[in-house]
Write an enzyme that holds these catalytic residues in place. Structure first.
Site, short mmCIF file in Angstrom:
data_model
loop_
_atom_site.label_atom_id
_atom_site.label_comp_id
_atom_site.label_asym_id
_atom_site.label_seq_id
_atom_site.Cartn_x
_atom_site.Cartn_y
_atom_site.Cartn_z
N CYS A 34 -39.67 -51.79 -7.63
CA CYS A 34 -40.60 -51.42 -8.46
C CYS A 34 -40.61 -51.66 -10.06
CB CYS A 34 -41.08 -49.98 -8.44
SG CYS A 34 -39.70 -48.76 -8.26
N HIS A 89 -42.52 -45.99 -14.42
CA HIS A 89 -41.39 -46.59 -14.29
C HIS A 89 -40.78 -47.93 -14.99
CE1 HIS A 89 -38.55 -46.24 -10.31
NE2 HIS A 89 -37.97 -46.33 -11.49
#
Length: 187
Positions: A34, A89
């Site tokens: 991610c 993130h």
């Protein structure tokens, strides 16, 4: 959607957009995880080049540097309203958060929903202070809640996204919506 052959429902608006624009039939990711894939998606650069070669953890000293140019920053220069909703993130230091990366609004988590103290299997061997901090839910630059009910995150993100679209439907806008639920625990 219909333009890709879906059956059993109708998507006339999306089909019209596809007729008038570009249809993408292949997608390649710059990384299998991610943080690096998000960095590549938002900057158009290889993750290593922008300093995000690996998954970032809470309180990581690195992240997407604010000097990197994101698609949100480019579109803001063209008077687009921009919003980031969901999982960021790309670093949880203030300088690396969405409002410093070209987004006008942010509603979401700064990292994966599985990165909080009592989620980890090794919790019995560690003190709480050694583990990741509580999971913060942000609205812009402010934490509005810790350890939010994950059963409601998808609904809350979607509600914020539809409100953003409604509030900006008469003007150009860019919405980056990254739902949390690809990760366990699934809500």
């Amino acid at each position: 959607v219909g333009c890709y052959g879906a059956q059993g429902f109708s998507t006339p608006n999306l089909d019209s957009m596809a007729d008038d624009g570009i249809r993408f039939t292949n997608f390649y990711s710059a990384a299998p995880s991610c943080s690096p894939s998000r960095a590549a998606l938002l900057t158009g650069s290889y993750p290593v080049r922008v300093g995000v070669p690996n998954v970032l953890f809470p309180i990581s000293p690195t992240g997407l540097d604010s000097s990197e140019i994101t698609i949100a920053e480019i579109l803001k220069e063209l008077d687009y309203k921009t919003a980031c909703i969901g999982k960021w993130h790309l670093g949880d230091h203030p300088s690396m958060m969405p409002l410093n990366q070209g987004f006008d609004e942010y509603f979401g988590l700064p990292y994966s929903n599985d990165m909080w103290p009592w989620r980890h299997d090794y919790r019995k061997e560690r003190k709480k202070s050694d583990l990741h901090p509580d999971l913060p839910l942000y609205l812009n630059e402010k934490v509005i809640e810790y350890n939010p009910d994950q059963n409601l995150l998808t609904k809350r993100y979607t509600g914020y996204a539809t409100d953003f679209i409604s509030n900006n439907k008469r003007n150009p806008f860019f919405l980056y919506l990254a739902h949390t639920m690809p990760h366990v625990p699934l809500g």
